[in-house]
Design an enzyme around this catalytic site. Structure first.
Site, PDB file in Angstrom:
ATOM      1  N   HIS A  70       0.843  -1.180   0.047  1.00 24.89           N
ATOM      2  CA  HIS A  70       0.066   0.106   0.068  1.00 24.89           C
ATOM      3  C   HIS A  70       0.935   1.338   0.005  1.00 24.89           C
ATOM      4  CE1 HIS A  70      -2.886  -2.879   1.986  1.00 24.89           C
ATOM      5  NE2 HIS A  70      -3.612  -2.361   1.146  1.00 24.89           N
ATOM      6  N   GLN A  94     -17.907  -6.828  -1.159  1.00 28.37           N
ATOM      7  CA  GLN A  94     -17.203  -7.838  -1.813  1.00 28.37           C
ATOM      8  C   GLN A  94     -16.709  -9.117  -1.053  1.00 28.37           C
ATOM      9  OE1 GLN A  94     -14.217  -4.613  -1.844  1.00 28.37           O
ATOM     10  NE2 GLN A  94     -12.746  -5.934  -1.511  1.00 28.37           N
ATOM     11  N   GLY A 199      -2.588  -2.099  -7.198  1.00 32.86           N
ATOM     12  CA  GLY A 199      -1.499  -3.007  -7.067  1.00 32.86           C
ATOM     13  C   GLY A 199      -1.781  -3.985  -8.200  1.00 32.86           C
ATOM     14  N   GLN A 205      -8.560  -7.542 -10.720  1.00 31.43           N
ATOM     15  CA  GLN A 205      -9.127  -6.274 -10.284  1.00 31.43           C
ATOM     16  C   GLN A 205      -8.780  -4.949 -11.189  1.00 31.43           C
ATOM     17  OE1 GLN A 205      -9.911  -5.103  -5.897  1.00 31.43           O
ATOM     18  NE2 GLN A 205      -7.987  -3.888  -6.466  1.00 31.43           N
ATOM     19  N   MET A 236       3.066  -9.580  -0.889  1.00 33.48           N
ATOM     20  CA  MET A 236       2.387  -8.998   0.178  1.00 33.48           C
ATOM     21  C   MET A 236       0.750  -8.760   0.074  1.00 33.48           C
ATOM     22  SD  MET A 236       5.034  -5.701   0.914  1.00 33.48           S
ATOM     23  CE  MET A 236       6.934  -6.303   1.382  1.00 33.48           C
ATOM     24  N   SER A 237       0.478  -9.018   1.508  1.00 32.83           N
ATOM     25  CA  SER A 237      -1.336  -9.085   1.295  1.00 32.83           C
ATOM     26  C   SER A 237      -1.646  -8.887   2.974  1.00 32.83           C
ATOM     27  CB  SER A 237      -1.920 -10.484   0.983  1.00 32.83           C
ATOM     28  OG  SER A 237      -3.071 -10.661   1.244  1.00 32.83           O
TER      29      SER A 237
END
Length: 367
Positions: A70, A94, A199, A205, A236-237
């Site tokens: 982010h 979602q 990202g 998306q 990364m999440s």
């Protein structure tokens, strides 16, 4: 640091950087130059003041639980705009009816501390924009008419982008892209950003958002930042906090599988079978290895899909067109931890939550 709350009318004559708005009902450590908004009208009025001052806005939509991925998007937005807006909102539409909405990590204080540190960094960077606003709305603000609905066909006002939103992630999570497109349409309308930042990790998306912007003639530019990875390759999440040590060690199987497929493309392979077989073979082998371990040692996972798709439609292809390239992507579900050991790091949720991980690699056109 406590933030003093003022009304818009009482602050009309103050400089933009000192103009404060309605704040969340929680203490905030955001930078003094960053304004926190909960409601739409004051944010719109502030946005209008920036427009009249010929300032540009880059929007970074997030669901909080911020990480370096982010922050890299915020830095990119600050390089290209005078002001950066960040939305922090866990969007219920979602998430499917049986998905992890209630357990999704919400780390407001840590998020605001990270943004404050980053804004101080940006203040020291010549020519950089600043984090001007954090939009942290309530669900009633974002869905003012009816409560959010995650059923199908559902009740409410939704944006659907088909068929791309029905493939891959959309096939496994039928309401996901409907929720993403709907909340992004709302955010774009509220913030009217010059540019929006997403990202590459969430590659499908980005395809959905680009299609929405084009089809609805939205006056914003979609900018995509590269996937940020841990040293071992794991993308990364925000969901990685659920993994714990045991599942974390195995979770790299997805990125490793996709790299093996990419190697085939680099070697000149263009057919679907030639590109994907090493990825599938690797995932199958690691899954078999885990199954052979005793329950107290293993980390089981299920492969949802490994895809080779058209870069514009996300539809599966049999042969890669070298002039256009393709998208390699995949999704796995790390199953709950079996027989956790005393003192074992099982991650947030004590290892009881299945963790869905996605990743992708762009196969670039051959020049």
């Amino acid at each position: 640091m406590a933030t003093k709350v003022h009304t818009l009318r009482s602050l009309r004559v103050l400089p933009i950087r000192r103009y404060l708005s309605t704040t969340p009902n929680r203490a905030s450590s955001a930078s003094p130059s960053t304004q926190i908004f909960r409601d739409v009208p004051p944010l719109r009025q502030y946005r209008r003041s920036l427009l009249l001052s010929n300032r540009t806005v880059g929007l970074v939509p997030t669901m909080g639980a911020l990480h370096e991925g982010h922050l890299s998007l915020v830095r990119q937005a600050a390089q290209e705009n005078s002001d950066v807006f960040i939305s922090v909102y866990v969007n219920p539409t979602q998430f499917g009816l049986n998905e992890d909405l209630d357990s999704y990590p919400q780390t407001w204080d840590a998020d605001m501390a990270m943004l404050s540190t980053l804004d101080a960094e940006l203040a020291r960077t010549h020519g950089s924009g600043r984090i001007s606003a954090v939009f942290a709305p309530t669900t009633k603000t974002m869905y003012p008419t009816l409560p959010p609905d995650s059923s199908l066909p559902g009740r409410g006002s939704f944006v659907t982008i088909t068929p791309v939103g029905s493939l891959l992630e959309g096939a496994s999570r039928p309401v996901f892209f409907r929720g993403v497109a709907t909340v992004c349409m709302k955010l774009f309308n509220i913030c009217t950003p010059d540019r929006v930042y997403f990202g590459q990790k969430d590659v499908q998306q980005t395809v959905v958002i680009r299609r929405m912007v084009r089809d609805f003639h939205l006056d914003t530019e979609v900018r995509i930042g590269p996937t940020r990875r841990e040293p071992d390759g794991l993308a990364m999440s925000s969901r990685n906090v659920y993994l714990g040590a045991r599942r974390r060690a195995v979770a790299t199987v997805l990125s490793q599988a996709l790299r093996r497929a990419e190697e085939q493309y680099v070697k000149g392979k263009r057919s679907r079978g030639d590109i994907l077989w090493p990825a599938n073979e690797h995932a199958d082998r690691v899954a078999a290895e885990q199954e052979e371990l005793v329950p107290g040692k293993r980390a089981r996972f299920e492969v949802d899909y490994i895809s080779l798709a058209d870069p514009d439609t996300m539809e599966e292809i049999e042969e890669v067109d070298e002039r256009r390239g393709a998208i390699l992507s995949g999704a796995i579900k790390m199953m709950p931890v079996e027989e956790p050991q005393q003192g074992e790091d099982c991650g947030v949720g004590d290892g009881k939550i299945a963790v869905r991980l996605i990743d992708n690699i762009i196969l670039k056109p051959v020049e």
